[in-house]
Design a protein around this motif. Structure first.
Motif, PDB file in Angstrom:
ATOM      1  N   LEU A 349       8.019 -14.747   1.241  1.00 47.22           N
ATOM      2  CA  LEU A 349       8.561 -13.629   0.465  1.00 47.22           C
ATOM      3  C   LEU A 349       7.455 -12.656   0.088  1.00 47.22           C
ATOM      4  O   LEU A 349       7.553 -11.454   0.355  1.00 47.22           O
ATOM      5  CB  LEU A 349       9.250 -14.180  -0.792  1.00 47.22           C
ATOM      6  CG  LEU A 349       9.426 -13.222  -1.963  1.00 47.22           C
ATOM      7  CD1 LEU A 349      10.640 -12.363  -1.740  1.00 47.22           C
ATOM      8  CD2 LEU A 349       9.588 -13.983  -3.267  1.00 47.22           C
ATOM      9  N   PHE A 350       6.382 -13.170  -0.525  1.00 46.82           N
ATOM     10  CA  PHE A 350       5.347 -12.257  -1.010  1.00 46.82           C
ATOM     11  C   PHE A 350       4.591 -11.619   0.136  1.00 46.82           C
ATOM     12  O   PHE A 350       4.323 -10.420   0.118  1.00 46.82           O
ATOM     13  CB  PHE A 350       4.388 -12.996  -1.948  1.00 46.82           C
ATOM     14  CG  PHE A 350       4.979 -13.176  -3.302  1.00 46.82           C
ATOM     15  CD1 PHE A 350       5.084 -12.089  -4.155  1.00 46.82           C
ATOM     16  CD2 PHE A 350       5.476 -14.389  -3.710  1.00 46.82           C
ATOM     17  CE1 PHE A 350       5.655 -12.226  -5.391  1.00 46.82           C
ATOM     18  CE2 PHE A 350       6.049 -14.538  -4.948  1.00 46.82           C
ATOM     19  CZ  PHE A 350       6.136 -13.453  -5.784  1.00 46.82           C
ATOM     20  N   ALA A 351       4.251 -12.417   1.163  1.00 45.50           N
ATOM     21  CA  ALA A 351       3.472 -11.868   2.269  1.00 45.50           C
ATOM     22  C   ALA A 351       4.270 -10.776   2.980  1.00 45.50           C
ATOM     23  O   ALA A 351       3.801  -9.654   3.164  1.00 45.50           O
ATOM     24  CB  ALA A 351       3.088 -12.982   3.234  1.00 45.50           C
ATOM     25  N   ASN A 352       5.524 -11.092   3.343  1.00 39.10           N
ATOM     26  CA  ASN A 352       6.321 -10.139   4.109  1.00 39.10           C
ATOM     27  C   ASN A 352       6.654  -8.898   3.295  1.00 39.10           C
ATOM     28  O   ASN A 352       6.560  -7.779   3.774  1.00 39.10           O
ATOM     29  CB  ASN A 352       7.611 -10.824   4.565  1.00 39.10           C
ATOM     30  CG  ASN A 352       7.780 -10.741   6.051  1.00 39.10           C
ATOM     31  OD1 ASN A 352       6.809 -10.674   6.780  1.00 39.10           O
ATOM     32  ND2 ASN A 352       9.008 -10.736   6.497  1.00 39.10           N
ATOM     33  N   MET A 353       7.054  -9.101   2.048  1.00 42.10           N
ATOM     34  CA  MET A 353       7.469  -7.965   1.232  1.00 42.10           C
ATOM     35  C   MET A 353       6.299  -7.028   0.966  1.00 42.10           C
ATOM     36  O   MET A 353       6.465  -5.814   0.982  1.00 42.10           O
ATOM     37  CB  MET A 353       8.068  -8.464  -0.082  1.00 42.10           C
ATOM     38  CG  MET A 353       9.519  -8.833   0.063  1.00 42.10           C
ATOM     39  SD  MET A 353      10.453  -7.398   0.584  1.00 42.10           S
ATOM     40  CE  MET A 353      12.088  -7.971   0.612  1.00 42.10           C
ATOM     41  N   SER A 354       5.107  -7.577   0.699  1.00 37.01           N
ATOM     42  CA  SER A 354       3.987  -6.681   0.422  1.00 37.01           C
ATOM     43  C   SER A 354       3.621  -5.898   1.685  1.00 37.01           C
ATOM     44  O   SER A 354       3.316  -4.706   1.606  1.00 37.01           O
ATOM     45  CB  SER A 354       2.789  -7.462  -0.112  1.00 37.01           C
ATOM     46  OG  SER A 354       2.390  -8.411   0.823  1.00 37.01           O
ATOM     47  N   VAL A 355       3.707  -6.556   2.852  1.00 36.21           N
ATOM     48  CA  VAL A 355       3.406  -5.826   4.084  1.00 36.21           C
ATOM     49  C   VAL A 355       4.437  -4.721   4.311  1.00 36.21           C
ATOM     50  O   VAL A 355       4.085  -3.591   4.667  1.00 36.21           O
ATOM     51  CB  VAL A 355       3.360  -6.787   5.292  1.00 36.21           C
ATOM     52  CG1 VAL A 355       3.297  -6.011   6.590  1.00 36.21           C
ATOM     53  CG2 VAL A 355       2.183  -7.714   5.186  1.00 36.21           C
ATOM     54  N   PHE A 356       5.720  -5.015   4.062  1.00 39.63           N
ATOM     55  CA  PHE A 356       6.739  -3.976   4.269  1.00 39.63           C
ATOM     56  C   PHE A 356       6.608  -2.842   3.256  1.00 39.63           C
ATOM     57  O   PHE A 356       6.866  -1.678   3.589  1.00 39.63           O
ATOM     58  CB  PHE A 356       8.147  -4.576   4.229  1.00 39.63           C
ATOM     59  CG  PHE A 356       8.596  -5.074   5.562  1.00 39.63           C
ATOM     60  CD1 PHE A 356       8.800  -4.200   6.612  1.00 39.63           C
ATOM     61  CD2 PHE A 356       8.792  -6.418   5.790  1.00 39.63           C
ATOM     62  CE1 PHE A 356       9.197  -4.652   7.854  1.00 39.63           C
ATOM     63  CE2 PHE A 356       9.187  -6.882   7.034  1.00 39.63           C
ATOM     64  CZ  PHE A 356       9.388  -6.009   8.061  1.00 39.63           C
ATOM     65  N   LEU A 357       6.199  -3.165   2.025  1.00 43.64           N
ATOM     66  CA  LEU A 357       5.963  -2.089   1.052  1.00 43.64           C
ATOM     67  C   LEU A 357       4.833  -1.197   1.555  1.00 43.64           C
ATOM     68  O   LEU A 357       4.927   0.045   1.501  1.00 43.64           O
ATOM     69  CB  LEU A 357       5.634  -2.685  -0.325  1.00 43.64           C
ATOM     70  CG  LEU A 357       5.401  -1.679  -1.441  1.00 43.64           C
ATOM     71  CD1 LEU A 357       6.572  -0.734  -1.579  1.00 43.64           C
ATOM     72  CD2 LEU A 357       5.162  -2.378  -2.767  1.00 43.64           C
ATOM     73  N   ALA A 358       3.768  -1.826   2.089  1.00 43.71           N
ATOM     74  CA  ALA A 358       2.662  -1.045   2.648  1.00 43.71           C
ATOM     75  C   ALA A 358       3.154  -0.184   3.808  1.00 43.71           C
ATOM     76  O   ALA A 358       2.802   0.994   3.920  1.00 43.71           O
ATOM     77  CB  ALA A 358       1.543  -1.979   3.104  1.00 43.71           C
TER      78      ALA A 358
END
Lengths: 495, 105
Positions: A349-358
């Motif tokens: 969750l955290f890894a994917n979501m932060s990458v998509f926010l970027a």
């Protein structure tokens, strides 16, 4: 009496969605709709708070005793069709956090791609999250089916949301055709399960099948259920829609699909298979199927990701591979395997979501998703450079990031049940995945930027990115608190 | 003289399986998107038939209730599907699946 605590988070989500739709009526067409965004965020935060309260009450550690009117009993509703045990609560936590981050990504996305339909988008995201959330506590196959369709039909709309954009429409159409097809397969499997057992409650199906001998029709039903659900979490060879849909959909939707939708799919898998179909006549069949699907997903997802030039497409193939890793833990099962699945989903969750926010922030500035345009991002915004590096390395499973401990538990669980070969394939292809993840990181950190103008973001986005990075790093060193939560959640399935 | 042989639940199940097969073949092979959507409906109705048959075999109402849910969900799905088809038709002036090739490797 209905124990409304069993579906309090969903009440918050649906309530917020309706309020957003009603308030929308009072807006002029070209205003920025700040209130609607606030209502949506309050709705999701309210859902998270009520969930936290419920989780605290069940485990007996709630600081606010006023909200624990029911003591430590697990809330159930609608004749036991909904039961929010610790497992459901953990899945809900992941889904709600993903929804919150999706909303944040969508605010950034709509700043760059203005549309008149912000309110509708927010409302559909919330409805979709409510569907996913009900799915996690469904104890009965029809509740499960209707919740799953609430989630996926909303997702079709979201994928096709930019209606002037050919690729978004095409993504929606492809998703709808294959998604509806897979639902029909799933439902056909369900109808035979009902036929064999005469009941739709998952636990009763397990009891009725316990004495049954294996038959071809029953096996066929199980195969169809596996295929139907494997579509939803994009396990190879049912993954062909994933790259197209992930690339064509608006970025917030891609993020939502890759985390919330997948988590909901795994929630359905865990309940259906480890409670309902975990019988001697069927277990070897579906565990064998999952072993094949997991290995295929790991191999195909990673190999097809290698030549990708578009970062959303790359993340799509990466998410196929990730689903493969998680399935390795899922098929190992038991306390150990399910704990690993839950922990990995939380990290993912955290890894994917932060990458998509970027990705959304970069796209808002540059208007492209091509990896070559990420050249020198580090110089334009150091934080985005760090997020891409940490998030992608965590997905690849490089120590000391959380993805490493997550994969450690997943493969450890697989090995402990004798699936050493799956773990081996997973480890080998994790190394392969480093190549394409580092390709992005190399562009971002090493190359010179073509356009050195800085990329700006607001304080909320900065805070979320920093928190995600901190989480990914801390969970790598110190996974204990989340592991304990995951253990409690997994053990609630077995008693 | 038994010209009409007794129709048992098995026949209904066989019919449902055949319909499901026709629907599957339709979704996978037809190029016109409307025919694909119709085939999807056929698949769902085949499932409904088998649910009804099992409800009859078990003498249990649950199977019939399920069908109502499935019909409602199928209606929602068709509604969303047709909405997307209209949006696509406005952009492409065509409903052939093969022309949707914006997204590929």
């Amino acid at each position: 009496m209905i124990q409304y605590q069993a579906f309090l988070p969903e009440i918050w989500l649906v309530g917020a969605a309706f309020l957003v739709l009603i308030f929308e009526l009072f807006y002029k067409s070209n205003s920025d709709r700040g209130l609607l965004k606030a209502v949506a965020v309050v709705g999701v935060v309210g859902a998270l708070l009520s969930l936290g309260c419920e989780l605290g009450c069940v485990s007996g550690g709630c600081p606010v005793q006023a909200c624990c009117s029911m003591g430590t009993t697990v809330p159930t509703a609608f004749g036991g069709f909904l039961k929010t045990d610790a497992l459901a609560a953990f899945f809900k936590l992941i889904i709600l956090l993903a929804t919150l981050l999706t909303l944040l990504i969508s605010f950034r996305y709509f700043k760059a791609n203005p549309t008149f339909y912000v309110a509708e988008f927010i409302a559909i995201i919330l409805f979709s999250a409510a569907g996913a959330s009900v799915l996690t506590s469904a104890q009965e196959i029809i509740t499960l089916y209707v919740a799953l369709e609430t989630l996926t039909i909303s997702s079709y709309l979201l994928a096709a949301f930019m209606k002037k954009d050919k690729s978004s429409n095409e993504a929606g159409m492809k998703y709808l055709l294959l998604g509806a097809f897979s639902s029909a397969l799933l439902l056909f499997g369900f109808s035979y399960l009902y036929g064999f057992t005469g009941t739709t409650v998952i636990a009763d199906i397990g009891k009725a099948l316990a004495t049954q001998v294996s038959s071809p029709l029953l096996t066929l039903a199980v195969i169809m259920i596996v295929a139907g659900l494997a579509f939803k979490i994009s396990l190879a060879p049912f993954h062909m829609w994933t790259p197209d849909v992930y690339e064509g959909s608006p970025t917030p939707v891609t993020a939502f699909l890759s985390v919330a939708s997948k988590t909901a799919g795994f929630a359905a898998f865990v309940r259906l298979f480890w409670v309902g179909l975990s019988v001697p006549a069927l277990q070897p069949t579906w565990i064998g199927l999952f072993a094949v699907l997991a290995v295929l997903s790991i191999i195909l997802g990673n190999l097809e990701a290698l030549p990708q030039r578009n970062i959303k497409r790359l993340m799509a193939y990466s998410s196929i591979a990730q689903a493969g890793y998680i399935s390795a833990g899922f098929l190992a099962g038991g306390q150990l395997g399910l704990t690993a699945v839950l922990f990995y989903l939380f990290v993912y969750l955290f890894a994917n979501m932060s990458v998509f926010l970027a990705i959304a922030i970069v796209n808002g500035k540059t208007g492209t998703d091509q990896i070559e345009d990420y050249a020198g991002i580090w110089k334009r915004s150091p934080l985005i450079g760090v997020v891409l590096l940490v998030g992608l390395l965590s997905l690849a499973g490089v120590p000391p990031f959380a993805g490493f401990s997550g994969k450690w538990y997943l493969f450890g669980a697989a090995i402990s049940k004798g699936y050493t070969w799956i773990a081996l394939v997973g480890m080998i292809f994790s190394v392969v995945s480093l190549y394409y993840y580092l390709q992005v990181a190399r562009q971002a950190l090493v190359s010179e930027p073509k356009d050195p103008s800085p990329i700006e973001m607001n304080w909320v986005e900065r805070a979320v990115l920093v928190i995600s990075v901190v989480f990914i790093v801390t969970l790598g060193f110190w996974p204990t608190p989340v592991m304990q939560m995951a253990q409690t959640a997994a053990s609630s399935l077995f008693n | 003289m038994d010209i009409l042989f007794p129709i048992t639940p098995t026949h209904y199940l066989a019919l449902s399986a055949i319909l499901f097969g026709i629907g599957t073949a339709g979704v996978l092979s037809r190029k016109n998107i409307f025919v694909s959507l119709m085939s999807l409906e056929l698949m769902l109705n085949a499932v409904n038939l088998s649910f009804i048959t099992f409800a009859r075999i078990h003498g249990d109402l649950t199977g019939q209730v399920i069908v109502l849910f499935v019909v409602a969900v199928a209606a929602a799905e068709a509604c969303v599907g047709l909405a997307i088809v209209i949006a696509l038709f406005r952009l492409k002036e065509n409903v052939n699946v093969d022309l949707f090739n914006e997204l590929k490797d």
